[in-house]
Design an enzyme around this catalytic site. Structure first.
Site, short mmCIF file in Angstrom:
data_model
loop_
_atom_site.label_atom_id
_atom_site.label_comp_id
_atom_site.label_asym_id
_atom_site.label_seq_id
_atom_site.Cartn_x
_atom_site.Cartn_y
_atom_site.Cartn_z
N THR A 147 0.88 -1.17 0.00
CA THR A 147 0.00 0.00 0.00
C THR A 147 0.91 1.21 0.00
OG1 THR A 147 -1.81 -1.10 1.15
CG2 THR A 147 -1.62 1.23 1.56
N GLY A 180 -10.57 -3.37 2.53
CA GLY A 180 -9.66 -3.50 3.66
C GLY A 180 -9.69 -2.27 4.55
N ASP A 181 -8.62 -2.09 5.29
CA ASP A 181 -8.55 -0.95 6.21
C ASP A 181 -8.24 0.37 5.51
OD1 ASP A 181 -5.96 -2.04 5.60
OD2 ASP A 181 -5.13 -0.72 7.15
N THR A 214 -0.35 0.03 6.85
CA THR A 214 -0.21 -0.95 5.77
C THR A 214 -0.04 -2.33 6.39
OG1 THR A 214 1.12 -1.70 3.91
CG2 THR A 214 2.30 -0.48 5.62
N1 ASP Z 1 -3.89 -2.76 4.22
C1 ASP Z 1 -4.15 -3.08 2.85
C2 ASP Z 1 -5.43 -3.86 2.76
O1 ASP Z 1 -5.66 -4.70 3.60
C3 ASP Z 1 -3.07 -3.85 2.20
C4 ASP Z 1 -1.69 -3.33 2.41
O2 ASP Z 1 -1.45 -2.48 3.22
O3 ASP Z 1 -0.81 -3.75 1.71
O4 ASP Z 1 -6.16 -3.68 1.83
#
Ligand code: ASP
Length: 291
Positions: free
Chosen positions: A161, A191-192, A211
Site C-alpha cells: 500500500t 480492507g482498512d 499498511t
Molecule cells: N492494508 C491493505 C489492505 O488490507 C493492504 C496493504 O497495506 O498492503 O487492503
C-alpha cells in the site's frame, strides 16, 4: 504549541520480501521526501503535501497501489483510498474504485465536493467521472505491474500500500493512504486502507497511515487507537504506535504504520518482514529503509 519545523513520513507498503533489492523504491521515496520538503518550505499545507505525495506514489507503478495495483481474484482492479485533514477534521474516502488513475484524488473530491465521507462501487465511479478525474484508457497497459507483481512480491508477502503523513510549518497534520488491497482478494473486499480510523487518521494530535493485512487493522482500529492512546491515555507517539502494532501481531496479523505527532516526531513501527518507508525527520535528516 507549534514550532515552524515541518516533517513527514511516507510508506510503500508492508511485506518487504527478504533478500529483495528495494533500491529503486528507496531512491524513489527519498526523491518524494525531498519534493515534499520543498513544498513544505514554500508554505504548502499538510493536506496538499500528503495528497501530492500519494498521487506520485500511485503514479509510479512501483507499489501495489494506483498504477502498480494487483488484481482481485476475478481479475478486476478495485482500488481503495482515504485521506484526513487533522486541522479541520474533514475526511474523504473511496472504495472498490475501478477505472481511474488516482484513487486518492477521488477520495479528496469526496471530501471537498460531497456531504459524505465515503463512496464505493458504481456510485463512486459515477462521482469520479462527474468530477472529471482522469480515467484509465487502457487498463492492460496502465497496470504495468500486473503479471509482474508475483515475481516482485512473492505470495507469502501479499500486501503493499502507499501512504503519507505530514506535519506542516503551521503545525497542521494530515494523512493519506491508497491501495489495491491484498493479493487474490475477493471481489468487493474492502480492507482498512479506505476506512477512516483504521487505515488512516489525522487530528490535532497525530496523523497515521497503515499498511498490512487490513482485516487485523480494522479489528483493532489501529489509526484512531493511536490517537486515543495519546489524547486520552497520555501516551507518547512512540509508545502508542508500538502498542497498536503489537495488538495487530497479537491477533496473528502483520503490517506496519507511519505516524507523526503535533511536534513533528515520527514513528514507523512494524510487525512484518519490513515496510518500505522514508521520512524527513524534525532535525532535517532524511531516513529510508525497507526492512
Ligand atoms: N492494508 C491493505 C489492505 O488490507 C493492504 C496493504 O497495506 O498492503 O487492503
Amino acid at each position: 504549541m507549534s514550532n515552524k519545523r515541518f516533517s513527514l513520513a511516507l510508506h510503500g507498503g508492508a511485506g518487504s520480501a527478504p533478500g529483495h533489492d528495494y533500491s529503486q523504491e528507496i531512491a524513489h521515496m527519498r526523491g518524494l521526501v525531498e519534493a515534499a520538503r520543498d513544498r513544505l518550505a514554500a508554505g504548502d499545507s499538510a493536506l496538499d503535501v500528503a495528497t501530492a505525495t500519494v498521487v506520485a506514489l500511485e503514479a509510479s507503478g512501483l507499489y501495489i497501489a494506483g498504477k502498480g495495483a494487483s488484481p482481485n481474484a476475478a481479475g478486476a482492479y478495485e482500488l481503495d483510498a482515504c485521506l484526513m485533514d487533522g486541522a479541520s477534521g474533514r475526511a474523504g474516502s473511496i472504495a472498490t474504485l475501478q477505472g481511474f488513475e488516482s484513487p486518492i484524488l477521488a477520495a479528496r473530491a469526496v471530501m471537498e465536493k460531497t456531504p459524505h465521507v465515503m463512496l464505493a462501487g458504481e456510485g463512486a465511479m459515477a462521482f469520479a467521472r462527474s468530477q472529471g478525474l482522469k480515467e484509465i484508457e487502457d487498463p492492460a497497459s496502465w497496470f504495468t505491474q500486473a503479471g509482474a507483481f508475483e515475481s516482485n512480491h512473492p505470495p507469502d508477502h501479499p500486501t503493499g500500500t502507499v501512504g503519507c503523513v505530514v506535519r506542516d510549518a503551521e503545525g497542521r497534520l494530515a494523512a493519506a493512504t491508497s491501495t489495491a488491497g491484498v493479493f487474490g482478494k475477493m471481489p468487493g473486499r474492502i480492507g482498512d486502507s479506505p476506512l477512516i480510523g483504521a487505515g488512516a487518521w489525522a487530528d490535532d494530535t497525530v496523523a497515521v497511515s497503515c499498511t498490512g493485512q487490513g482485516e487485523f487493522f480494522i479489528r483493532t482500529a489501529v489509526a484512531v487507537q493511536i490517537a486515543h492512546r495519546m489524547r486520552f491515555g497520555g501516551e507518547s507517539l512512540e509508545s502508542a504506535a508500538a502498542a497498536a502494532i503489537t495488538g495487530v501481531a497479537a491477533l496473528g496479523g502483520d503490517g506496519g504504520l507511519i505516524a507523526i505527532d503535533r511536534d513533528g516526531r515520527v514513528a514507523m513501527p512494524f510487525a512484518s518482514d519490513g515496510v518500505k518507508r522514508a521520512a524527513l525527520l524534525p532535525d532535517g535528516t532524511i531516513f529510508s529503509a525497507a526492512f
